[in-house]
Enzyme design. Sequence first.
Site, PDB file in Angstrom:
ATOM      1  N   GLU A   1       0.808  -1.208   0.000  1.00 41.55           N
ATOM      2  CA  GLU A   1       0.000   0.000   0.000  1.00 41.55           C
ATOM      3  C   GLU A   1       0.856   1.279   0.000  1.00 41.55           C
ATOM      4  O   GLU A   1       1.828   1.377   0.737  1.00 41.55           O
ATOM      5  CB  GLU A   1      -0.933   0.022   1.208  1.00 41.55           C
ATOM      6  CG  GLU A   1      -1.940  -1.113   1.241  1.00 41.55           C
ATOM      7  CD  GLU A   1      -2.922  -1.081   0.076  1.00 41.55           C
ATOM      8  OE1 GLU A   1      -3.083  -0.004  -0.538  1.00 41.55           O
ATOM      9  OE2 GLU A   1      -3.520  -2.133  -0.209  1.00 41.55           O
TER      10      GLU A   1
ATOM     11  N   ARG B   1     -18.120  -0.860   4.738  1.00 40.86           N
ATOM     12  CA  ARG B   1     -19.138  -1.538   3.940  1.00 40.86           C
ATOM     13  C   ARG B   1     -19.878  -2.566   4.770  1.00 40.86           C
ATOM     14  O   ARG B   1     -21.076  -2.816   4.568  1.00 40.86           O
ATOM     15  CB  ARG B   1     -18.469  -2.206   2.733  1.00 40.86           C
ATOM     16  CG  ARG B   1     -19.425  -2.976   1.823  1.00 40.86           C
ATOM     17  CD  ARG B   1     -18.678  -3.686   0.707  1.00 40.86           C
ATOM     18  NE  ARG B   1     -17.711  -4.663   1.185  1.00 40.86           N
ATOM     19  CZ  ARG B   1     -18.023  -5.909   1.540  1.00 40.86           C
ATOM     20  NH1 ARG B   1     -19.274  -6.335   1.481  1.00 40.86           N
ATOM     21  NH2 ARG B   1     -17.077  -6.736   1.957  1.00 40.86           N
TER      22      ARG B   1
ATOM     23  N   CYS C   1      -8.373  -2.157   7.639  1.00 37.95           N
ATOM     24  CA  CYS C   1      -6.987  -2.147   7.150  1.00 37.95           C
ATOM     25  C   CYS C   1      -6.480  -0.721   6.964  1.00 37.95           C
ATOM     26  O   CYS C   1      -5.397  -0.355   7.433  1.00 37.95           O
ATOM     27  CB  CYS C   1      -6.878  -2.931   5.843  1.00 37.95           C
ATOM     28  SG  CYS C   1      -7.027  -4.722   6.045  1.00 37.95           S
TER      29      CYS C   1
ATOM     30  N   HIS D   1      -1.176  -5.847   1.744  1.00 34.30           N
ATOM     31  CA  HIS D   1      -2.347  -6.705   1.595  1.00 34.30           C
ATOM     32  C   HIS D   1      -1.953  -8.006   0.895  1.00 34.30           C
ATOM     33  O   HIS D   1      -1.117  -7.989  -0.011  1.00 34.30           O
ATOM     34  CB  HIS D   1      -3.422  -6.001   0.770  1.00 34.30           C
ATOM     35  CG  HIS D   1      -4.424  -5.255   1.591  1.00 34.30           C
ATOM     36  ND1 HIS D   1      -4.637  -3.896   1.470  1.00 34.30           N
ATOM     37  CD2 HIS D   1      -5.280  -5.688   2.552  1.00 34.30           C
ATOM     38  CE1 HIS D   1      -5.581  -3.526   2.314  1.00 34.30           C
ATOM     39  NE2 HIS D   1      -5.994  -4.587   2.982  1.00 34.30           N
TER      40      HIS D   1
END
Length: 215
Positions: free
Chosen positions: A80, A90, A143, A167
Amino acid sequence: MKTVLITAFEPFDNEAINPSWESVRQLQNQQLSGTHIETRQLPCVFNTSLTCLYAAIDEIQPELVIAVGQAGGRPDITVERIAININDARIPDNQGNQPIDTPIVTAGPAAYFSTLPIKAIVSGLQAAGIPASISQSAGTYVCNHVMYGLLHHLALAYPKVRGGFIHIPYLPEQAVKYPGTPSMALETIITALKIAIHQALENRDDVVTSGGTTH
């Protein structure tokens, strides 16, 4: 001996395992590039995850921190680049929290860039035959929450300590439930994390190569 802290998450979203912890826990107490590796599992819970992370950093006093998380559906190891100051869940976390459009740190910077040599890590992984790329978004779930919180804490309390987030894909035993979804073997992920740690320790400055996207 200097210490590296690697964190991972407990299972979430009805999964029985989390590939981040299944791989990271294999590194506990290993010696790599002249450093000692300590691992910690974080809860997949907003705010509590940061409380646990900060306690681990304060206890261990590492010279490098890498947080690892599951990115089901991604085909490769994704390092990242940036974390943004927003929670927009979500799905609920493991304690039922579902913050929407809230800041991680009130009045904090809009974003933090990883202080890992992200391109050197990706290059090292690719040279070893492991699919890898730079990710331009860590999402808006736990995350990203942990990545932003990590970099904010380091900037304020440990400015000489570098940190970032990686990830990883599903394991095959997870992907079998989702036909067509990519996965990666546990042994490959463990090797990838070792390479990432080595590259981060050996490259304080990143390599100059393209890692961007057109969209």
